[in-house]
Design an enzyme around this catalytic site. Structure first.
Site, mmCIF file in Angstrom:
data_model
loop_
_atom_site.group_PDB
_atom_site.id
_atom_site.type_symbol
_atom_site.label_atom_id
_atom_site.label_comp_id
_atom_site.label_asym_id
_atom_site.label_seq_id
_atom_site.Cartn_x
_atom_site.Cartn_y
_atom_site.Cartn_z
ATOM 1 N N ARG A 1 -0.178 -9.309 13.456
ATOM 2 C CA ARG A 1 -0.808 -8.249 12.645
ATOM 3 C C ARG A 1 -1.725 -8.856 11.586
ATOM 4 N NH1 ARG A 1 4.380 -5.490 10.676
ATOM 5 N NH2 ARG A 1 3.055 -4.106 9.467
ATOM 6 N N ARG B 1 -9.198 0.746 9.448
ATOM 7 C CA ARG B 1 -8.773 -0.609 9.759
ATOM 8 C C ARG B 1 -9.844 -1.370 10.542
ATOM 9 N NH1 ARG B 1 -2.928 0.446 9.413
ATOM 10 N NH2 ARG B 1 -1.743 -1.487 9.623
ATOM 11 N N LYS C 1 0.840 -1.215 0.000
ATOM 12 C CA LYS C 1 0.000 0.000 0.000
ATOM 13 C C LYS C 1 0.869 1.258 0.000
ATOM 14 C CE LYS C 1 -2.314 -0.990 3.843
ATOM 15 N NZ LYS C 1 -1.695 -2.288 4.220
ATOM 16 N N ARG D 1 11.530 -2.208 10.360
ATOM 17 C CA ARG D 1 10.548 -1.764 11.363
ATOM 18 C C ARG D 1 10.505 -2.773 12.504
ATOM 19 N NH1 ARG D 1 5.098 -0.127 8.278
ATOM 20 N NH2 ARG D 1 4.281 -1.181 10.116
ATOM 21 N N ARG E 1 11.788 -6.311 4.323
ATOM 22 C CA ARG E 1 11.479 -4.901 4.051
ATOM 23 C C ARG E 1 12.402 -3.968 4.852
ATOM 24 N NH1 ARG E 1 5.455 -2.522 4.919
ATOM 25 N NH2 ARG E 1 5.757 -2.967 7.120
HETATM 26 P P1 AMP Z 1 1.150 0.442 9.161
HETATM 27 O O1 AMP Z 1 2.357 1.259 8.896
HETATM 28 O O2 AMP Z 1 -0.056 0.900 8.371
HETATM 29 O O3 AMP Z 1 1.407 -1.043 9.011
HETATM 30 O O4 AMP Z 1 0.762 0.690 10.702
HETATM 31 C C1 AMP Z 1 1.662 0.347 11.739
HETATM 32 C C2 AMP Z 1 0.911 0.224 13.048
HETATM 33 O O5 AMP Z 1 0.289 1.477 13.379
HETATM 34 C C3 AMP Z 1 -0.239 -0.785 13.044
HETATM 35 O O6 AMP Z 1 0.191 -2.115 13.262
HETATM 36 C C4 AMP Z 1 -1.090 -0.231 14.206
HETATM 37 O O7 AMP Z 1 -0.509 -0.540 15.453
HETATM 38 C C5 AMP Z 1 -0.968 1.259 14.000
HETATM 39 N N1 AMP Z 1 -2.027 1.779 13.091
HETATM 40 C C6 AMP Z 1 -1.860 2.369 11.869
HETATM 41 N N2 AMP Z 1 -3.041 2.707 11.330
HETATM 42 C C7 AMP Z 1 -3.994 2.341 12.225
HETATM 43 C C8 AMP Z 1 -5.404 2.399 12.245
HETATM 44 N N3 AMP Z 1 -6.098 2.921 11.224
HETATM 45 N N4 AMP Z 1 -6.050 1.897 13.334
HETATM 46 C C9 AMP Z 1 -5.369 1.389 14.379
HETATM 47 N N5 AMP Z 1 -4.045 1.280 14.422
HETATM 48 C C10 AMP Z 1 -3.331 1.754 13.365
#
Ligand code: AMP
Length: 216
Positions: free
Chosen positions: A171, A88, A13, A160, A127
């Site tokens: 996740r 989400r 994404k 990360r 990654r």
């Molecule tokens: P991402 O970079 O999108 O994979 O997000 C990393 C982490 O941020 C996720 O595993 C969640 O802990 C938190 N996070 C990001 N976006 C959301 C969301 N819309 N709702 C809840 N937690 C989020």
């Protein structure tokens, strides 16, 4: 254009949103990036989100909805946006509908990026992202001269801390449980456009642009 990129962690994404953001000249809004910035800056939000994120759980809906309300209402999103990582959960999707109504805007499409779970686990374990410019690299695809330095800006490349195999599994489990129902929410609104995300970055970008009817 108001767009959501939807799919599991590691589907690409962020990579696709960055490309679309350049060709369409609209901002890429990644809630994960916003939270990581808050963690680095040690703000109140960052302090609350840090442990939740590193354990692979979701930050609470209330916090996320407030963040999105303030970003989407800002000047930089006045011509459109590409959401990556939001919504989400179904309550987040419902709240987004309300925010969009308040702003007298509507979503154009939700790109549903499909991929095999094993490919995701594989991609995430390889990654790297740049601390400075945010570019994302994959050790299986990108030929990096130095795996510690970003070829774009010479910033530091890092894994990360939520990309460990155990946290990735958690996740993905949370994605199945809490996030997949969001697809049906948007399918019922006729907004879903499905794209195969297992190909190369260029191929996936082409398929997304075809689905949107915009030039690649
Ligand atoms: P991402 O970079 O999108 O994979 O997000 C990393 C982490 O941020 C996720 O595993 C969640 O802990 C938190 N996070 C990001 N976006 C959301 C969301 N819309 N709702 C809840 N937690 C989020």
């Amino acid at each position: 254009m108001q767009l959501i990129l939807f799919g599991p962690p590691g589907v690409g994404k962020g990579t696709q949103a960055k490309l679309l953001s350049m060709t369409m000249s609209i901002p890429h809004i990644s809630t994960g990036d916003l939270l990581r910035e808050a963690v680095t800056a040690e703000t109140e939000l960052g302090k609350k989100a840090k442990a939740v994120m590193s354990s692979g759980q979701l930050v609470s809906d209330d916090i996320m909805i407030e963040i999105i309300r303030s970003v989407l209402g800002s000047e930089k999103c006045s011509q459109g946006f590409i959401l990556d990582g939001f919504p989400r959960t179904v309550p987040q999707a419902e709240a987004l509908t309300n925010v969009m109504n308040e702003l007298h805007k509507s979503l154009d499409a939700v790109i549903d990026m499909k991929i095999d779970e094993q490919i995701v686990i594989d991609r995430l374990s390889r990654r790297l992202s740049c601390r400075s410019c945010g570019r994302i690299y994959n050790l299986s695809v990108d030929q990096l001269v130095d795996s510690n330095r970003c070829p774009n800006c010479n910033g530091e490349l890092v894994h990360r801390n939520d990309d460990t195999p155990e946290t990735v599994r958690k996740r993905l489990h949370i994605y199945t449980l809490s996030t997949e129902p969001v697809r049906e929410f948007y399918r019922a609104k006729g907004l879903i456009k499905t794209v195969d995300a297992s190909g190369t970055v260029e191929q996936v970008n082409k398929d997304i642009c075809n689905a949107l009817g915009t030039p690649a």
